[in-house]
Design a protein around this motif. Structure first.
Motif, PDB file in Angstrom:
ATOM      1  N   THR A 126       0.853  -1.192   0.000  1.00 28.92           N
ATOM      2  CA  THR A 126       0.000   0.000   0.000  1.00 28.92           C
ATOM      3  C   THR A 126       0.889   1.243   0.000  1.00 28.92           C
ATOM      4  N   VAL A 127       0.287   2.391  -0.288  1.00 27.46           N
ATOM      5  CA  VAL A 127       1.046   3.635  -0.248  1.00 27.46           C
ATOM      6  C   VAL A 127       1.687   3.831   1.124  1.00 27.46           C
ATOM      7  N   GLU A 128       0.938   3.515   2.180  1.00 27.13           N
ATOM      8  CA  GLU A 128       1.467   3.709   3.528  1.00 27.13           C
ATOM      9  C   GLU A 128       2.666   2.801   3.791  1.00 27.13           C
ATOM     10  N   ALA A 129       2.588   1.541   3.348  1.00 25.39           N
ATOM     11  CA  ALA A 129       3.709   0.621   3.530  1.00 25.39           C
ATOM     12  C   ALA A 129       4.912   1.046   2.699  1.00 25.39           C
ATOM     13  N   LEU A 130       4.658   1.476   1.477  1.00 25.22           N
ATOM     14  CA  LEU A 130       5.750   1.903   0.604  1.00 25.22           C
ATOM     15  C   LEU A 130       6.396   3.186   1.119  1.00 25.22           C
ATOM     16  N   ALA A 131       5.605   4.068   1.709  1.00 26.92           N
ATOM     17  CA  ALA A 131       6.164   5.293   2.282  1.00 26.92           C
ATOM     18  C   ALA A 131       7.091   4.961   3.443  1.00 26.92           C
ATOM     19  N   ASP A 132       6.730   3.958   4.244  1.00 29.81           N
ATOM     20  CA  ASP A 132       7.599   3.560   5.344  1.00 29.81           C
ATOM     21  C   ASP A 132       8.887   2.938   4.807  1.00 29.81           C
ATOM     22  N   ALA A 133       8.766   2.126   3.755  1.00 32.71           N
ATOM     23  CA  ALA A 133       9.966   1.557   3.142  1.00 32.71           C
ATOM     24  C   ALA A 133      10.841   2.664   2.555  1.00 32.71           C
ATOM     25  N   ALA A 134      10.213   3.685   1.969  1.00 27.04           N
ATOM     26  CA  ALA A 134      10.981   4.805   1.423  1.00 27.04           C
ATOM     27  C   ALA A 134      11.750   5.531   2.525  1.00 27.04           C
ATOM     28  N   ARG A 135      11.166   5.598   3.702  1.00 29.08           N
ATOM     29  CA  ARG A 135      11.856   6.198   4.845  1.00 29.08           C
ATOM     30  C   ARG A 135      13.125   5.418   5.199  1.00 29.08           C
ATOM     31  N   VAL A 136      13.063   4.106   5.061  1.00 26.21           N
ATOM     32  CA  VAL A 136      14.183   3.233   5.450  1.00 26.21           C
ATOM     33  C   VAL A 136      15.293   3.236   4.400  1.00 26.21           C
TER      34      VAL A 136
ATOM     35  N   LEU B 165      13.610  -3.141 -20.091  1.00 26.42           N
ATOM     36  CA  LEU B 165      13.477  -2.180 -18.999  1.00 26.42           C
ATOM     37  C   LEU B 165      12.560  -1.044 -19.428  1.00 26.42           C
ATOM     38  N   LEU B 166      11.621  -0.695 -18.561  1.00 29.89           N
ATOM     39  CA  LEU B 166      10.783   0.483 -18.765  1.00 29.89           C
ATOM     40  C   LEU B 166      11.427   1.661 -18.047  1.00 29.89           C
ATOM     41  N   SER B 167      11.700   2.719 -18.774  1.00 29.30           N
ATOM     42  CA  SER B 167      12.241   3.927 -18.172  1.00 29.30           C
ATOM     43  C   SER B 167      11.204   4.544 -17.231  1.00 29.30           C
ATOM     44  N   PRO B 168      11.620   5.517 -16.412  1.00 29.37           N
ATOM     45  CA  PRO B 168      10.626   6.174 -15.551  1.00 29.37           C
ATOM     46  C   PRO B 168       9.444   6.747 -16.327  1.00 29.37           C
ATOM     47  N   ALA B 169       9.685   7.347 -17.489  1.00 26.15           N
ATOM     48  CA  ALA B 169       8.575   7.889 -18.277  1.00 26.15           C
ATOM     49  C   ALA B 169       7.679   6.776 -18.794  1.00 26.15           C
ATOM     50  N   GLU B 170       8.288   5.675 -19.244  1.00 22.76           N
ATOM     51  CA  GLU B 170       7.505   4.545 -19.746  1.00 22.76           C
ATOM     52  C   GLU B 170       6.735   3.873 -18.618  1.00 22.76           C
ATOM     53  N   ALA B 171       7.371   3.768 -17.442  1.00 24.03           N
ATOM     54  CA  ALA B 171       6.685   3.168 -16.295  1.00 24.03           C
ATOM     55  C   ALA B 171       5.497   4.021 -15.871  1.00 24.03           C
ATOM     56  N   ALA B 172       5.660   5.346 -15.923  1.00 22.61           N
ATOM     57  CA  ALA B 172       4.555   6.242 -15.571  1.00 22.61           C
ATOM     58  C   ALA B 172       3.392   6.062 -16.535  1.00 22.61           C
ATOM     59  N   ALA B 173       3.702   5.936 -17.818  1.00 17.60           N
ATOM     60  CA  ALA B 173       2.645   5.729 -18.808  1.00 17.60           C
ATOM     61  C   ALA B 173       1.977   4.377 -18.632  1.00 17.60           C
ATOM     62  N   PHE B 174       2.779   3.370 -18.270  1.00 20.67           N
ATOM     63  CA  PHE B 174       2.240   2.024 -18.063  1.00 20.67           C
ATOM     64  C   PHE B 174       1.246   2.002 -16.909  1.00 20.67           C
ATOM     65  N   CYS B 175       1.592   2.709 -15.833  1.00 19.74           N
ATOM     66  CA  CYS B 175       0.699   2.746 -14.668  1.00 19.74           C
ATOM     67  C   CYS B 175      -0.541   3.581 -14.953  1.00 19.74           C
ATOM     68  N   GLY B 176      -0.402   4.524 -15.876  1.00 20.18           N
ATOM     69  CA  GLY B 176      -1.554   5.332 -16.279  1.00 20.18           C
ATOM     70  C   GLY B 176      -2.243   5.977 -15.103  1.00 20.18           C
ATOM     71  N   GLY B 177      -3.575   5.936 -15.114  1.00 14.89           N
ATOM     72  CA  GLY B 177      -4.348   6.532 -14.040  1.00 14.89           C
ATOM     73  C   GLY B 177      -4.753   5.531 -12.983  1.00 14.89           C
ATOM     74  N   THR B 178      -4.046   4.376 -12.892  1.00 15.23           N
ATOM     75  CA  THR B 178      -4.396   3.349 -11.919  1.00 15.23           C
ATOM     76  C   THR B 178      -4.249   3.870 -10.507  1.00 15.23           C
ATOM     77  N   PRO B 179      -5.254   3.739  -9.645  1.00 16.10           N
ATOM     78  CA  PRO B 179      -5.094   4.164  -8.260  1.00 16.10           C
ATOM     79  C   PRO B 179      -4.223   3.187  -7.488  1.00 16.10           C
ATOM     80  N   PRO B 180      -3.377   3.683  -6.606  1.00 12.60           N
ATOM     81  CA  PRO B 180      -2.539   2.787  -5.790  1.00 12.60           C
ATOM     82  C   PRO B 180      -3.357   2.126  -4.691  1.00 12.60           C
ATOM     83  N   TRP B 181      -2.815   1.044  -4.155  1.00 11.86           N
ATOM     84  CA  TRP B 181      -3.438   0.412  -2.999  1.00 11.86           C
ATOM     85  C   TRP B 181      -3.231   1.296  -1.769  1.00 11.86           C
ATOM     86  N   ARG B 182      -4.203   1.299  -0.888  1.00 11.67           N
ATOM     87  CA  ARG B 182      -4.099   2.049   0.370  1.00 11.67           C
ATOM     88  C   ARG B 182      -4.596   1.172   1.513  1.00 11.67           C
ATOM     89  N   ASP B 183      -4.111   1.483   2.705  1.00 11.68           N
ATOM     90  CA  ASP B 183      -4.547   0.741   3.894  1.00 11.68           C
ATOM     91  C   ASP B 183      -6.051   0.907   4.078  1.00 11.68           C
TER      92      ASP B 183
END
Length: 263
Positions: free
Chosen positions: A157-167, A245-263
């Protein structure tokens, strides 16, 4: 992935867990959980990394020259053992967090898992362990955990990924192995979550998989700044199982408008 050689010999079972001997490589051991290949080790060669997605994660560790590594999901601990075997100076410090005690028991009894310098194995929930770590305390966090064939939602989830980003320390990275099938809903949702928490997000996988045309493994990679993407691309292209490999721009396009998982 398809196994090679003659029919595998079953060495041990525990519920859905099965340990098999590789018919083509006598010292190879495959751990399966239900219908999924969970881990593969060569008892005679700890540097051998059978699964292509783990080689992608190894490429990341080596490209970043990461020393502090956290593995969320251990199974047979194949990647951690390969990294330890290749670390002649014993500079790496690895923590493996595996939630299933039965998996670790089979790994110790049949997959050659032993205590070794620089590698600590814990039986714990991955998200709880990440929450307990100090800020910027890991160079790389590698998430390779599954319930059935899916990444446990609470780890991504966004919350879990944010905690991992902190680490994750500056200059480091987070990588998540995702098994998915068209329309790649999990890859898109987890990628969208990573993009909320990290400055750079890319993806590595087989070409048809990255194009959303076939089921398979996608390794999502995220960092606070630039990542060694060209080196990762070269290594993936030269692999016995070539990947793109998908570049950051390609990865952003791939994800499109998909909402992320949240707690």
């Amino acid at each position: 992935m398809a196994r090679r050689g003659s029919g595998p010999e079953i060495l041990a079972t525990a519920g859905e867990l099965v340990v098999q001997r590789d018919g083509a490589r006598p010292t190879g051991r495959l751990l399966r959980q239900g219908d999924m290949d969970a881990s593969y080790v060569d008892l005679a060669d700890p540097r051998h990394v059978e699964f292509d997605y783990l080689r992608r994660m190894r490429d990341l560790v080596e490209a970043l020259r990461a020393r502090r590594i956290v593995h969320v999901g251990g199974a047979g601990c194949a990647l951690a053992r390969a990294l330890a075997a290749g670390d002649r100076d014993r500079m790496r410090r690895q923590e493996i967090v595996e939630v299933d005690a039965a998996v670790l028991e089979l790994a110790r009894e049949h997959l050659g898992l032993r205590k070794e310098p620089g590698v600590k194995v814990r039986c714990a929930d991955g998200r709880a362990h990440i929450a307990s770590r100090a800020d910027a305390s890991a160079d790389v966090v590698l998430v390779d955990a599954f319930v059935g064939a899916r990444v446990p939602r609470h780890l991504a989830t966004v919350e879990a990924l944010a905690d991992a980003a902190r680490v994750v320390a500056p200059g480091g990275a987070l990588a998540i192995n995702v098994v998915d099938a068209p329309p790649m809903a999990d890859v898109r949702a987890i990628g969208a979550g990573l993009r909320e928490c990290f400055a750079t997000v890319a993806a590595v996988g087989g070409g048809p998989v990255l194009r959303g045309r076939r089921a398979g493994n996608v390794v999502l990679i995220a960092g606070h700044g630039p990542l060694p993407l060209e080196r990762l691309r070269v290594r993936a292209t030269a692999d016995p199982s070539p990947a793109g490999l998908l570049s950051p721009a390609e990865a952003a396009a791939f994800c499109g408008g998909t909402p992320p998982w949240r707690d």
